[in-house]
Design a protein around this motif. Structure first.
Motif, PDB file in Angstrom:
ATOM      1  N   THR A   1      -5.803  19.613   0.415  1.00  0.00           N
ATOM      2  CA  THR A   1      -6.652  19.045   1.488  1.00  0.00           C
ATOM      3  C   THR A   1      -5.824  17.705   1.867  1.00  0.00           C
ATOM      4  N   SER A   2      -6.338  17.074   3.118  1.00  0.00           N
ATOM      5  CA  SER A   2      -5.448  15.788   3.811  1.00  0.00           C
ATOM      6  C   SER A   2      -6.409  14.745   2.613  1.00  0.00           C
ATOM      7  N   GLN A   3      -5.601  13.945   2.121  1.00  0.00           N
ATOM      8  CA  GLN A   3      -6.318  12.787   1.393  1.00  0.00           C
ATOM      9  C   GLN A   3      -5.091  11.772   0.771  1.00  0.00           C
ATOM     10  N   ARG A   4      -5.710  10.764   0.355  1.00  0.00           N
ATOM     11  CA  ARG A   4      -4.807   9.514   0.083  1.00  0.00           C
ATOM     12  C   ARG A   4      -4.098  10.048  -1.155  1.00  0.00           C
ATOM     13  N   GLN A   5      -2.746   9.478  -1.322  1.00  0.00           N
ATOM     14  CA  GLN A   5      -2.219   9.778  -2.576  1.00  0.00           C
ATOM     15  C   GLN A   5      -2.675   9.379  -3.798  1.00  0.00           C
ATOM     16  N   ASP A   6      -3.622   8.479  -3.961  1.00  0.00           N
ATOM     17  CA  ASP A   6      -4.262   8.090  -5.251  1.00  0.00           C
ATOM     18  C   ASP A   6      -5.505   8.885  -5.524  1.00  0.00           C
TER      19      ASP A   6
ATOM     20  N   GLY B   1       7.498  12.361  12.186  1.00  0.00           N
ATOM     21  CA  GLY B   1       7.021  10.940  11.791  1.00  0.00           C
ATOM     22  C   GLY B   1       7.005  10.618  10.376  1.00  0.00           C
ATOM     23  N   SER B   2       6.903  11.510   9.533  1.00  0.00           N
ATOM     24  CA  SER B   2       6.691  11.249   8.126  1.00  0.00           C
ATOM     25  C   SER B   2       7.249  12.529   7.336  1.00  0.00           C
ATOM     26  N   VAL B   3       7.744  12.394   6.037  1.00  0.00           N
ATOM     27  CA  VAL B   3       7.983  13.566   5.237  1.00  0.00           C
ATOM     28  C   VAL B   3       7.209  13.293   3.673  1.00  0.00           C
ATOM     29  N   GLU B   4       6.692  14.572   3.352  1.00  0.00           N
ATOM     30  CA  GLU B   4       6.067  14.559   1.962  1.00  0.00           C
ATOM     31  C   GLU B   4       7.066  15.349   1.245  1.00  0.00           C
ATOM     32  N   VAL B   5       7.130  14.873  -0.233  1.00  0.00           N
ATOM     33  CA  VAL B   5       7.853  15.790  -1.090  1.00  0.00           C
ATOM     34  C   VAL B   5       6.948  15.956  -2.411  1.00  0.00           C
ATOM     35  N   ILE B   6       6.716  17.374  -2.801  1.00  0.00           N
ATOM     36  CA  ILE B   6       6.080  17.548  -4.067  1.00  0.00           C
ATOM     37  C   ILE B   6       7.194  18.051  -4.918  1.00  0.00           C
ATOM     38  N   LYS B   7       7.085  17.503  -6.263  1.00  0.00           N
ATOM     39  CA  LYS B   7       8.357  17.690  -7.209  1.00  0.00           C
ATOM     40  C   LYS B   7       7.769  18.693  -8.245  1.00  0.00           C
ATOM     41  N   GLY B   8       8.646  19.610  -8.314  1.00  0.00           N
ATOM     42  CA  GLY B   8       8.143  20.709  -9.239  1.00  0.00           C
ATOM     43  C   GLY B   8       7.462  21.919  -8.908  1.00  0.00           C
ATOM     44  N   PRO B   9       7.218  22.768  -9.536  1.00  0.00           N
ATOM     45  CA  PRO B   9       6.592  24.226  -9.078  1.00  0.00           C
ATOM     46  C   PRO B   9       5.383  23.897  -8.278  1.00  0.00           C
ATOM     47  N   SER B  10       5.393  24.690  -7.195  1.00  0.00           N
ATOM     48  CA  SER B  10       4.299  24.395  -6.172  1.00  0.00           C
ATOM     49  C   SER B  10       3.578  25.557  -5.724  1.00  0.00           C
TER      50      SER B  10
ATOM     51  N   ASP C   1       0.902  -1.204  -0.229  1.00  0.00           N
ATOM     52  CA  ASP C   1       0.118   0.007   0.070  1.00  0.00           C
ATOM     53  C   ASP C   1       0.888   1.471  -0.104  1.00  0.00           C
ATOM     54  N   LEU C   2       1.073   1.729  -1.266  1.00  0.00           N
ATOM     55  CA  LEU C   2       1.999   3.068  -1.273  1.00  0.00           C
ATOM     56  C   LEU C   2       1.163   4.392  -1.150  1.00  0.00           C
ATOM     57  N   HIS C   3      -0.192   4.517  -0.778  1.00  0.00           N
ATOM     58  CA  HIS C   3      -1.048   5.635  -0.824  1.00  0.00           C
ATOM     59  C   HIS C   3      -1.337   5.780   0.575  1.00  0.00           C
ATOM     60  N   GLU C   4      -0.227   6.599   0.990  1.00  0.00           N
ATOM     61  CA  GLU C   4      -0.342   7.203   2.501  1.00  0.00           C
ATOM     62  C   GLU C   4      -1.382   8.396   2.288  1.00  0.00           C
ATOM     63  N   VAL C   5      -1.916   8.893   3.574  1.00  0.00           N
ATOM     64  CA  VAL C   5      -2.670  10.030   3.381  1.00  0.00           C
ATOM     65  C   VAL C   5      -1.776  11.052   3.611  1.00  0.00           C
ATOM     66  N   THR C   6      -1.637  12.142   2.676  1.00  0.00           N
ATOM     67  CA  THR C   6      -0.895  13.165   2.625  1.00  0.00           C
ATOM     68  C   THR C   6      -1.558  14.492   3.293  1.00  0.00           C
ATOM     69  N   LEU C   7      -0.559  15.386   3.903  1.00  0.00           N
ATOM     70  CA  LEU C   7      -1.038  16.702   4.655  1.00  0.00           C
ATOM     71  C   LEU C   7      -0.547  17.933   3.777  1.00  0.00           C
TER      72      LEU C   7
ATOM     73  N   LEU D   1      -5.235   0.486 -12.451  1.00  0.00           N
ATOM     74  CA  LEU D   1      -4.482   1.455 -13.239  1.00  0.00           C
ATOM     75  C   LEU D   1      -4.874   2.754 -12.548  1.00  0.00           C
ATOM     76  N   LEU D   2      -3.699   3.522 -12.393  1.00  0.00           N
ATOM     77  CA  LEU D   2      -3.940   4.883 -11.948  1.00  0.00           C
ATOM     78  C   LEU D   2      -3.091   5.691 -12.993  1.00  0.00           C
ATOM     79  N   VAL D   3      -3.837   6.800 -13.457  1.00  0.00           N
ATOM     80  CA  VAL D   3      -3.258   7.657 -14.553  1.00  0.00           C
ATOM     81  C   VAL D   3      -3.449   9.027 -13.662  1.00  0.00           C
ATOM     82  N   LYS D   4      -2.312  10.069 -13.530  1.00  0.00           N
ATOM     83  CA  LYS D   4      -2.524  11.293 -13.260  1.00  0.00           C
ATOM     84  C   LYS D   4      -1.936  12.079 -14.082  1.00  0.00           C
ATOM     85  N   GLN D   5      -2.112  13.476 -14.318  1.00  0.00           N
ATOM     86  CA  GLN D   5      -1.561  14.291 -15.207  1.00  0.00           C
ATOM     87  C   GLN D   5      -1.727  15.658 -14.650  1.00  0.00           C
ATOM     88  N   ALA D   6      -0.798  16.455 -14.454  1.00  0.00           N
ATOM     89  CA  ALA D   6      -0.811  17.725 -13.839  1.00  0.00           C
ATOM     90  C   ALA D   6       0.035  19.022 -14.283  1.00  0.00           C
TER      91      ALA D   6
END
Length: 743
Positions: free
Chosen positions: A108-113, A195-204, A98-104, A498-503
């Motif tokens: 909003t706080s939500q699962r990665q998927d 406890g945990s770390v989150e990384v957003i890659k790219g312009p934020s 299970d790679l989909h932790e809840v992100t803060l 299958l999970l497809v994200k585009q941003a």
């Protein structure tokens, strides 16, 4: 009389039972109750655990609905909403991966998927299998993230080839500012209590304003103790290479409506040992950290108060004033611990107050913070600092979330910072002038979710006022206004496998004073720097795609990206020396294209249920139409970890074994006057033992750089003096955990 007493008692019990809700957790077959399932009640900031019957008691207050995050080892996590009723039944689907932790860190706080923007979320415990020596080494375990280090004591994160002022760091929502423009200035962040770390890659920029051009690092404190209980955690770690020790202590206690945490740590390391059995002169450091947090909830609100103090004393390896530099003089036969000149003294204070109010279909969050960073560098004299700077920041974030129905939600707000930089009058040198900076931004984002689709989009406007308070390096006092309008659009399509994200996201970064006005030595970075007062703001546009294919025992992730940056600011080495130090000029490219990919693979074979194989490959490159002037691009990196979950024994358990191999390919795509870097291999190995009775004692032992590889990473600041990274290192970590849970 007795009848009345019995009637009152019955009424009291009825009201008490009505005020409490039973949470019942079972597996997907609905027959097996699950023990020790963690249930986090977001609105109450409260953790519950299920008992041997798979049940936990939850006492709701006046809030109309509650968000419950459910997680259990070996099962897929869930996020559910509770509105009414005295019984909540939850069934968890067994999942080996299970790679989909809840992100803060997202809107909003939500699962990665459920978030269209790719966010890497990792637990610190998972990244610390091989006893990393600093936070930079921890972050470098994440695909697409690297570290630029100046020995063990100074380390900075690098995301997809960008670092320093292009990376924004936050802890529990509070932005951390610490003179990150300097290559020899550390992060000011320790592992204690995280406890945990989150990384957003790219312009934020949509979420975090100006400067988040390369990405965001978001640190989350570990949860408080569960309701009506306490936790005590003690840890000691020994590093054979630096003969270093780390000692940590954490105390947590919680009532029904309040929570408290106090913690402290001290780390001390001598000069690190090189593969040739010599030592890196003046690479020693020590770090002291104090931390406290208090939280309480009222009828419809939750309030947090957090404070952290971090003090670091670190030597500066490779520091010299000699016109002719002898690299061998930086490698010595004796290992020393006590600091000597040159040395840097960092002091950081972080204070934040976060308040959350909950109404029907509405949520209001107000965060106010204060950070203070003091950097003092002693060069040749003990009594007179060569540098002494204090950076103070007042920060605020106000967010309003609104549900507009079953499928639509909006998050809008304002965010800002008032910053002052002051130089001490007794310092012999000044790198940047006294200055004031004011940031303000307004943003709004909308989230639409239906069936297999999720769409998010938003817009933000930021304005920055930058003022230097006096003339500096033959330039008059500076007063500039920079502003930027940014957008962010993303979508998700999700099917069973299958999970497809585009941003698409944009960002901007105003030039810093050091880029505009520098004209002198920066000894810690081994450079003489010359600024350019005519630099323009950088502007970035990134397209990011995530393809994730998953089966019961397999997950494969493919995450390519393209980041187009206009007016890219960089340091260009020129063919000139001043007192033996290379001269660098700040310049600007009209356009630069960063591109690359992160590939992830996690396999848990059916025939060997105790085995986990995790693999990742990270590649980034930069192209400029003008010349090859983009330096410090990370080496392509392939990482493989085999973890064997043994759990052999009853009272004393042989818990697991972990073997990690990292192969960094050569970096031949270099800038003018930048040297190439060779490929290298690293092998790390560790094992964990546990004693479990009333308390838990964990013993982790292992070795880093098992093959004693001689290597210099392309991003190492010590590459300029041809100094290798640390040699083979043995480590041992002992941790004691005692908790008392009131079921």
């Amino acid at each position: 009389m007795l009848r009345k007493l019995l009637l009152l008692l019955s009424l009291f019990l009825f009201v008490s039972l009505k005020a409490q809700v039973i949470i019942e957790v079972k597996d997907s077959s609905e027959t097996t109750p699950l023990k020790n399932v963690q249930i986090f009640v977001v609105e109450l900031d409260q953790i519950l655990y299920t008992n041997s019957s798979g049940k936990a008691l939850f006492s709701p207050g006046k809030i109309s609905e509650y968000q419950l995050r459910i997680s259990a080892s070996g099962y897929e996590g869930k996020v559910i909403t509770y509105k009414e009723g005295n019984l909540i039944k939850i069934n968890l689907l067994q999942s080996h991966i299970d790679l989909h932790e809840v992100t803060l860190s997202g809107t909003t706080s939500q699962r990665q998927d459920q978030n269209p923007f790719h966010i890497e979320s990792r637990k610190i415990s998972e990244l610390s299998l091989h006893a990393p020596i600093n936070m930079g080494e921890i972050l470098a375990k994440i695909p697409g993230v690297y570290q630029s280090s100046l020995g063990n004591g100074i380390s900075k994160p690098v995301i997809r080839g960008m670092q320093g002022m292009r990376i924004v760091s936050l802890v529990n929502g509070l932005r951390i500012e610490g003179q990150q423009w300097g290559g020899d200035h550390g992060m000011g962040m320790a592992e204690l209590g995280i406890g945990s770390v989150e990384v957003i890659k790219g312009p934020s920029s949509l979420l975090y304003g100006a400067d988040a051009l390369g990405g965001v690092i978001y640190y989350n404190d570990a949860p408080f103790a569960s309701a009506k209980s306490y936790d005590i955690q003690l840890q000691s770690l020994f590093n054979s290479n630096t003969m270093g020790t780390v000692n940590r202590a954490i105390l947590k206690t919680s009532g029904q409506k309040w929570r408290l945490m106090v913690a402290g740590s001290y780390a001390n390391h001598a000069d690190f040992k090189l593969p040739n059995k010599l030592f890196a002169k003046n690479s020693r450091f020590d770090e002291s950290v104090l931390k406290a947090a208090f939280s309480f909830n009222a009828k419809r609100s939750v309030h947090h108060f957090r404070y952290t103090y971090n003090r670091t004393i670190t030597g500066i390896p490779g520091h010299t004033h000699d016109s002719i530099v002898d690299f061998s003089s930086f490698q010595v036969p004796d290992q020393k611990r006590k600091y000597e000149l040159p040395a840097q003294f960092f002091s950081n204070h972080y204070f934040s107050n976060e308040n959350k109010w909950y109404f029907k279909n509405n949520e209001l969050i107000a965060l106010f913070g204060l950070t203070s960073n003091q950097l003092i560098e002693y060069d040749e004299k003990v009594t007179i600092p060569s540098l002494s700077m204090t950076l103070n920041n007042l920060l605020y974030t106000i967010k309003w979330s609104k549900k507009w129905g079953k499928h639509l939600k909006s998050v809008s707000g304002i965010q800002g910072m008032a910053q002052t930089n002051r130089n001490a009058t007794n310092a012999s040198d000044t790198l940047i002038p006294n200055s004031n900076t004011i940031d303000n931004g307004v943003f709004s984002t909308w989230i639409f979710e239906q069936s297999k689709w999720n769409f998010q989009g938003g817009v933000r406007y930021d304005i920055r006022s930058l003022n230097s308070l006096h003339s500096f390096n033959d330039n008059t006092s500076l007063a500039r206004i920079y502003d930027g309008l940014n957008i962010s659009i993303g979508s998700i399509y999700k099917s069973p496998n299958l999970l497809v994200k585009q941003a698409v996201s944009t960002g901007f970064r105003a030039p810093h004073l050091t880029e505009l006005l520098s004209n002198g030595f920066h000894h810690g970075a081994l450079r003489f720097e010359i600024g350019d007062i005519n630099l323009k703001p950088e502007r970035a546009s990134q397209f990011d795609v995530t393809l994730e294919y998953s089966k019961e025992h397999l997950v494969f992730i493919f995450n390519p990206f393209v980041n187009y940056i206009q007016n890219y600011i960089y340091l260009q080495p020129i063919d000139s020396m001043v007192e033996g130090i290379k001269v660098f000029e700040y310049r600007q490219q009209n356009q630069v294209l960063f591109y690359g990919t992160d590939i992830g693979f996690h396999y848990h074979p059916h025939f060997a249920h105790k085995l986990h194989w995790e693999s990742s490959f990270s590649f980034v490159n930069a192209y400029s139409g003008e010349d090859s002037s983009i330096s410090l691009i990370p080496q392509p990196r392939l990482s493989n970890t085999l973890r064997l979950d043994l759990n052999i024994g009853k009272i004393v358990k042989f818990k697991d074994l972990a073997l990690t191999h990292v192969f960094c390919l050569p970096q031949n795509n270099v800038a003018y006057n930048e040297s190439q870097s060779f490929a290298y291999n690293l092998v790390d190995f560790s094992g964990t033992f546990e004693y479990v009775k009333k308390s838990r004692i964990s013993l982790n032992v292992g070795v880093k750089n098992l093959l004693n590889q001689q290597y210099i990473d392309h991003l190492s600041r010590l590459k300029n003096i041809s100094m290798y990274a640390p040699s083979r290192t043995f480590f041992i970590s002992l941790q004691w955990l005692l908790n008392s849970v009131n079921n």
